[in-house]
Design an enzyme around this catalytic site. Structure first.
Site, short mmCIF file in Angstrom:
data_model
loop_
_atom_site.label_atom_id
_atom_site.label_comp_id
_atom_site.label_asym_id
_atom_site.label_seq_id
_atom_site.Cartn_x
_atom_site.Cartn_y
_atom_site.Cartn_z
N TYR A 29 -83.99 -5.77 -65.17
CA TYR A 29 -82.39 -5.24 -64.69
C TYR A 29 -82.90 -3.84 -63.63
O TYR A 29 -81.99 -3.97 -62.67
CB TYR A 29 -82.08 -5.08 -66.38
N GLU B 165 -75.79 -17.19 -67.00
CA GLU B 165 -75.37 -17.65 -65.86
C GLU B 165 -75.51 -19.29 -65.50
O GLU B 165 -76.72 -19.63 -64.13
CB GLU B 165 -76.16 -17.10 -64.61
N HIS C 216 -75.55 -14.01 -60.23
CA HIS C 216 -75.99 -14.95 -60.39
C HIS C 216 -76.52 -16.14 -59.95
O HIS C 216 -77.17 -16.37 -59.29
CB HIS C 216 -76.84 -15.38 -62.12
N GLU D 270 -83.38 -10.32 -62.37
CA GLU D 270 -82.38 -9.65 -62.55
C GLU D 270 -81.91 -7.94 -62.40
O GLU D 270 -80.58 -7.53 -61.91
CB GLU D 270 -82.77 -9.20 -63.82
N ASP E 211 -90.11 -13.39 -72.67
CA ASP E 211 -89.61 -12.56 -73.78
C ASP E 211 -89.81 -11.26 -73.82
O ASP E 211 -88.84 -9.99 -73.84
CB ASP E 211 -88.55 -13.08 -75.10
N HIS F 284 -71.87 -9.74 -63.69
CA HIS F 284 -72.96 -10.41 -63.80
C HIS F 284 -73.82 -11.40 -63.44
O HIS F 284 -74.44 -12.09 -62.48
CB HIS F 284 -73.90 -9.52 -65.12
N GLU F 285 -73.22 -13.00 -63.85
CA GLU F 285 -73.07 -13.86 -64.37
C GLU F 285 -72.77 -14.67 -63.34
O GLU F 285 -73.43 -15.50 -62.68
CB GLU F 285 -72.64 -14.03 -65.45
N1 BES Z 1 -79.68 -14.05 -68.28
C1 BES Z 1 -79.89 -13.45 -68.78
C2 BES Z 1 -80.00 -13.73 -69.77
C3 BES Z 1 -80.92 -13.62 -71.08
C4 BES Z 1 -82.25 -13.24 -70.06
C5 BES Z 1 -81.47 -15.19 -71.36
C6 BES Z 1 -83.45 -13.50 -70.47
C7 BES Z 1 -82.81 -15.30 -71.52
C8 BES Z 1 -83.92 -14.43 -70.98
C9 BES Z 1 -78.17 -12.99 -68.16
O1 BES Z 1 -77.70 -12.76 -67.24
C10 BES Z 1 -78.36 -11.70 -68.93
O2 BES Z 1 -79.10 -10.79 -68.15
N2 BES Z 1 -76.90 -10.88 -69.78
C11 BES Z 1 -76.94 -9.32 -70.37
C12 BES Z 1 -75.65 -9.30 -69.26
C13 BES Z 1 -76.01 -8.53 -68.56
C14 BES Z 1 -74.29 -7.88 -68.13
C15 BES Z 1 -76.84 -7.42 -67.91
C16 BES Z 1 -76.92 -9.68 -71.58
O3 BES Z 1 -76.71 -10.54 -72.34
O4 BES Z 1 -76.59 -8.82 -72.30
ZN ZN Z 2 -78.56 -12.18 -65.74
#
Ligand code: BES
Ligand code: ZN
Length: 622
Positions: free
Chosen positions: A401, A289, A317, A336, A393, A313-314
């Site tokens: 989520y 995002e 954010h 999330e 991480d 989703h993005e």
């Molecule tokens: N912000 C996240 C991606 C992220 C989280 C990067 C933690 C690094 C550390 C992004 O918004 C996200 O959640 N992406 C998901 C997609 C979503 C539809 C659940 C993904 O990349 O799968």
């Molecule tokens: Zn996200």
């Protein structure tokens, strides 16, 4: 005898005084960020002026970062985060007086504190530095790794604590700053950032950016490549390599509608423009995002717009995360969980209840899987995490989520949509451009909605959700009539009806995903063949369906899909797909051998975020 006791008392007194003075940063303070070396209560960074030269040959950014400082206590030291950076020189003020600095001890994932001598009057600190080819935030792609095959490509991924590998800064989600940047690239390439962007390439190869809304460091982003822009409407547009642009513009045609729906739900979009850049397939996430410019994987370009919930989703954010930000990574669910809930509301608004209901049911399965994988009594299934001493991480699981999202769904069900939506609208407005802890959110919820009503408090049981394990008893259980239809076809097939005789009329991607995910774990080769002959899953161009099928193929040793597994793993770097596939392969000795053989070839094409995870999973030694 008296002397040591006196000393002890004096030291205790001193310690408590220091504690009081720096109460912003005592470890027990929920606002204290254990993943940053910054000391914002002493000297705070408020603006970044960044100049970068992008050197593909040496895989290096050559930079000057000028930080504006608010020296709150008249301290003589500025504490920043750095990792794998070479610091050439640091100067103070526009006069550029050279000053001393030191890099502290190195930690595996935190990097190093960069401690710079300043004066109580210092307002500007100039840092001349270079990145390392190993910088985890950066992926340098060769032309072969792009769809055009002619030009290299670079993109960054700063979340959670990787910004410090390409910009020396206060890399903490509770610290916000505005930024300007100038980026110099080869004239065949164009640069874009999480900021106000141009839409045209220029002949000098010099690009200027401004981000006038304050953002945390994890939202700093840059992409450089042979990209072009196409508008999608007054507020939105898409960047992609020329070969992908038309496909991307088709896929994201509903973006404007999503923005309108989101604004109607939770208030004004505060970032002016919402663009998307489609990155090469090695991008390790589905989406990121980055403000004003979502980074997206090409694996959502299904050709039928069926995977655009990721864009919802993005986009969401832009409120939950970018506007009201988790104060620390322990509060990640505030980013999330809220975003998954908000995404669902956008999808429901645009595609209707039935469609969103299927997505919700798939998410419920994800929630249950996440909790069961981690272990339903594990503290890592609490919404509020304790990530001290761990890589943030580790906390970025389906719990934040999906448990987060169902917590908010339960609150909506409890208070009613009208009251709940008003609460959220006010929340995003009141805390705009601020950060939020879990405890502050709970206090706000108590004040605004629960209001001391004991029965209500017991009914919602906040503690069980935020500070307790597993899925609490009052979790709403979504039902989907559409998926009942799918279940009926699964049963029919299992009773012996041929795949060709199943009724799959008008099934969407989501029906198929439910179908594939709910087949028995063990399926015979004849049965796999029957499904494949009829529905051509091994050749599916829909990444989600294809992946779900390949998981079944690996688990059931379905040989006709072997090439497809290898091809998928060597051409896509999205961790969400890689991890379960490698894991499934690694479950048998032959599978593990196959996984290692594929990985040997594929690894160099993966982003550092992806290969560090798969290295650990496969016990890979270089
Ligand atoms: N912000 C996240 C991606 C992220 C989280 C990067 C933690 C690094 C550390 C992004 O918004 C996200 O959640 N992406 C998901 C997609 C979503 C539809 C659940 C993904 O990349 O799968
Ligand atoms: Zn996200």
């Amino acid at each position: 005898m008296l002397l040591p006791i006196f000393k002890l008392f004096r030291n205790l007194l001193l310690l408590s005084l220091i504690g009081l003075l720096s109460c912003q940063s005592t470890p027990d303070n929920p606002r204290h960020d254990v993943h940053s070396y910054a000391k914002p209560a002493e000297a705070l960074m408020t603006h970044l002026d960044l100049t970068l030269a992008v050197d593909f040959k040496n895989k290096q950014l050559d930079g000057k970062a000028t930080l504006s400082i608010d020296n709150k206590t008249g301290t003589n030291q500025l504490h920043l985060d750095a990792r794998d950076l070479t610091i050439d020189k640091v100067t103070l003020g526009s006069a550029e007086t050279v000053t001393n600095f030191k890099l502290g001890e190195e930690d595996d994932f935190m990097g190093q504190p960069l401690i710079i001598d300043i004066t109580p009057e210092t307002e500007l600190v100039n840092i001349y530095y270079k990145t390392s080819p190993a910088a985890v935030a950066l992926q340098w792609l060769t032309p072969e790794q792009t769809s055009g095959k002619k030009h290299p490509f670079l993109f960054t991924q700063s979340q959670a604590i990787l910004a410090r590998t390409w910009v020396p800064c206060q890399d903490s989600p509770g610290i916000r700053f505005t930024y300007n940047a100038t980026v110099k690239v080869d004239t065949a390439l164009m640069a874009v950032m999480s900021a106000e962007n141009g839409t045209e390439r220029n002949n000098e190869g010099v690009y200027h950016f401004t981000m006038k809304q304050p953002i945390p460091a994890y939202l700093l982003a840059l992409a450089v490549g042979d990209i072009e822009y196409r508008s999608l409407g007054p507020t939105s547009g898409v960047y992609a390599e020329p070969a992908m642009l038309a496909k991307a513009a088709f896929e994201f045609a509903d973006t404007e509608k999503m923005i309108t729906a989101a604004e109607a739900l939770y208030g004004e979009y505060r970032w002016e423009k919402y663009d998307i850049i489609v990155l090469p397939p090695s991008f390790p996430f589905g989406g990121m995002e980055n403000p004003r410019l979502t980074f997206a994987t090409p694996t959502i370009l299904a050709g039928d717009r069926s995977l655009v919930a990721l864009i919802a989703h993005e986009l969401a954010h832009s409120w939950s995360g970018n506007l009201v930000t988790n104060a620390t990574w322990n509060d990640f669910w505030l980013n999330e969980g809220f975003t998954c809930y908000f995404e669902h509301r956008i999808m429901e608004e645009i595609y209707g209840e039935e469609y969103a209901g299927m997505l919700e049911q798939l998410a419920y399965q994800d929630a249950m899987d996440a909790v069961n994988d981690i272990g339903p009594t594990s503290k890592d299934t609490h919404l509020y995490l304790n990530l001290k001493g761990r890589d943030p991480d580790d906390g970025m699981t389906g719990v934040a989520y999906e448990k987060g999202r169902f917590f908010l769904q339960m609150l909506e069900d409890t208070f009613g949509r009208e009251k709940w939506d008003a609460f959220l609208r006010d929340y995003f407005d009141r805390f705009a451009f601020k950060s939020m802890t879990s405890a502050e959110f709970v206090a706000h919820l108590n004040k605004e909605l629960i209001k001391g009503d004991k029965a209500l408090a017991e009914q919602v049981n906040i503690d069980a959700w935020i500070y307790g394990p597993g899925m609490p008893d009052n979790c709403p259980v979504p039902q989907s009539g559409e998926f009942d239809r799918v279940n009926a076809q699964i049963d029919t097939w299992l009773e012996g009806t041929a795949a060709s005789a199943l009724n799959t009329d008008n099934w969407t991607t989501h029906h198929w995903l439910h179908f594939l995910r709910n087949l028995p774990h063990e399926i015979s080769t004849e049965q796999m063949t029957d499904l494949d002959n009829q529905f051509h899953f091994t050749k599916s161009g829909n990444s989600e369906i294809h992946h779900a099928w390949l998981m079944l193929a690996v688990k059931n040793s379905y040989a006709p899909a072997n090439d497809a597994v290898e091809n998928f793993l060597t051409s896509i770097g999205r961790l969400k797909f890689l991890r379960p596939l490698y894991q499934a392969l690694a479950e048998t000795p032959e599978g593990k051998e196959k996984a290692l053989a594929i990985y040997e070839v594929a690894r160099s094409g993966y982003h550092p975020v992806s290969y560090s995870t798969i290295d650990a999973l496969l016990g890979w030694q270089q």
